[in-house]
Scaffold this motif. Structure first.
Motif, short mmCIF file in Angstrom:
data_model
loop_
_atom_site.label_atom_id
_atom_site.label_comp_id
_atom_site.label_asym_id
_atom_site.label_seq_id
_atom_site.Cartn_x
_atom_site.Cartn_y
_atom_site.Cartn_z
N PRO A 120 4.71 61.86 47.54
CA PRO A 120 3.44 61.69 46.82
C PRO A 120 2.32 62.50 47.47
O PRO A 120 2.29 62.71 48.68
CB PRO A 120 3.16 60.19 46.93
CG PRO A 120 3.96 59.73 48.09
CD PRO A 120 5.15 60.63 48.18
N GLU A 121 1.42 62.96 46.63
CA GLU A 121 0.30 63.77 47.09
C GLU A 121 -0.60 62.98 48.05
O GLU A 121 -1.13 63.53 49.01
CB GLU A 121 -0.52 64.25 45.89
CG GLU A 121 -1.58 65.24 46.23
CD GLU A 121 -2.23 65.83 45.00
OE1 GLU A 121 -3.45 66.04 45.04
OE2 GLU A 121 -1.51 66.08 44.02
N ASN A 122 -0.78 61.72 47.77
CA ASN A 122 -1.61 60.85 48.60
C ASN A 122 -0.73 59.78 49.25
O ASN A 122 -0.86 58.59 49.00
CB ASN A 122 -2.71 60.21 47.75
CG ASN A 122 -3.67 61.26 47.23
OD1 ASN A 122 -4.44 61.82 48.00
ND2 ASN A 122 -3.59 61.54 45.94
N GLU A 123 0.14 60.23 50.14
CA GLU A 123 1.13 59.33 50.73
C GLU A 123 0.50 58.18 51.50
O GLU A 123 0.93 57.03 51.37
CB GLU A 123 2.07 60.11 51.65
CG GLU A 123 3.14 59.25 52.27
CD GLU A 123 4.12 60.01 53.12
OE1 GLU A 123 4.72 59.36 54.01
OE2 GLU A 123 4.32 61.22 52.91
N VAL A 135 7.10 52.45 42.91
CA VAL A 135 6.52 53.38 43.87
C VAL A 135 5.83 54.54 43.15
O VAL A 135 4.74 54.96 43.56
CB VAL A 135 7.57 53.88 44.88
CG1 VAL A 135 6.96 54.88 45.87
CG2 VAL A 135 8.19 52.71 45.65
N VAL A 136 6.41 55.03 42.09
CA VAL A 136 5.75 56.08 41.31
C VAL A 136 4.43 55.55 40.75
O VAL A 136 3.41 56.25 40.79
CB VAL A 136 6.68 56.60 40.18
CG1 VAL A 136 5.91 57.47 39.20
CG2 VAL A 136 7.84 57.37 40.79
N ASP A 137 4.43 54.32 40.25
CA ASP A 137 3.17 53.72 39.77
C ASP A 137 2.14 53.63 40.88
O ASP A 137 0.95 53.89 40.66
CB ASP A 137 3.43 52.34 39.18
CG ASP A 137 4.17 52.37 37.85
OD1 ASP A 137 4.24 53.45 37.22
OD2 ASP A 137 4.69 51.30 37.45
N LEU A 138 2.56 53.27 42.09
CA LEU A 138 1.64 53.21 43.22
C LEU A 138 1.10 54.59 43.55
O LEU A 138 -0.10 54.74 43.86
CB LEU A 138 2.33 52.62 44.45
CG LEU A 138 2.73 51.15 44.40
CD1 LEU A 138 3.46 50.76 45.68
CD2 LEU A 138 1.53 50.25 44.17
N GLN A 196 -1.50 55.47 41.02
CA GLN A 196 -2.71 54.70 41.33
C GLN A 196 -3.44 55.32 42.53
O GLN A 196 -4.67 55.44 42.52
CB GLN A 196 -2.33 53.25 41.61
CG GLN A 196 -3.51 52.34 41.85
CD GLN A 196 -3.06 50.90 42.13
OE1 GLN A 196 -1.91 50.54 41.95
NE2 GLN A 196 -4.00 50.10 42.57
N ALA A 197 -2.70 55.73 43.55
CA ALA A 197 -3.30 56.37 44.72
C ALA A 197 -3.98 57.68 44.34
O ALA A 197 -5.08 57.98 44.82
CB ALA A 197 -2.23 56.61 45.79
N ASP A 198 -3.35 58.45 43.48
CA ASP A 198 -3.95 59.70 43.02
C ASP A 198 -5.26 59.46 42.29
O ASP A 198 -6.25 60.16 42.50
CB ASP A 198 -2.99 60.48 42.12
CG ASP A 198 -1.79 61.06 42.85
OD1 ASP A 198 -1.81 61.09 44.11
OD2 ASP A 198 -0.82 61.46 42.17
N ARG A 199 -5.27 58.45 41.46
CA ARG A 199 -6.50 58.11 40.71
C ARG A 199 -7.60 57.68 41.66
O ARG A 199 -8.76 58.07 41.50
CB ARG A 199 -6.22 57.03 39.68
CG ARG A 199 -5.41 57.53 38.49
CD ARG A 199 -5.23 56.45 37.44
NE ARG A 199 -4.42 56.96 36.36
CZ ARG A 199 -3.50 56.26 35.74
NH1 ARG A 199 -3.25 55.01 36.08
NH2 ARG A 199 -2.80 56.80 34.76
N GLN A 200 -7.25 56.84 42.63
CA GLN A 200 -8.26 56.40 43.59
C GLN A 200 -8.79 57.55 44.42
O GLN A 200 -9.99 57.62 44.67
CB GLN A 200 -7.67 55.32 44.52
CG GLN A 200 -7.48 53.99 43.84
CD GLN A 200 -6.95 52.92 44.79
OE1 GLN A 200 -6.90 53.11 46.00
NE2 GLN A 200 -6.54 51.80 44.23
#
Length: 97
Positions: free
Chosen positions: A37-40, A81-84, A87-91
């Protein structure tokens, strides 16, 4: 923990819950490695294995062996985990603006 143990009722507590959280954490790490993920770090902050396990069995048929629960978590956690990660990307995007 006896992997042939049977989860018979909710909520899952004690050693069975601890074993399931351990399974979920193992699978989470595997998924994180795969999806990169981009925002691990933010994705990791959003991960709550206890909450995941507490909610995991709500739509599952019991009784269920711990081995079968391990199999299901391994097969189904990727979506969570993909949903998380989304969500992390949006935040992260909101924080940047």
């Amino acid at each position: 923990m006896d992997t042939h143990a049977v989860i018979e009722s909710l909520p899952v507590i004690g050693d069975q819950r601890a074993a399931l959280i351990e399974i979920a954490n193992r699978v989470f790490e595997k998924v994180i490695d795969r999806i990169e993920p981009e925002n691990e770090s933010l994705t990791r902050e959003l991960w709550d294995p206890g909450d995941y396990i507490d909610n995991f069995f709500q739509d599952k048929e019991l009784p269920m062996t711990l081995d079968y629960a391990d199999y299901l978590i391994d097969a189904l956690l990727v979506h969570h985990v993909v949903d998380l990660a989304v969500q992390a990307d949006r935040q992260a995007e909101q924080s940047a603006n």
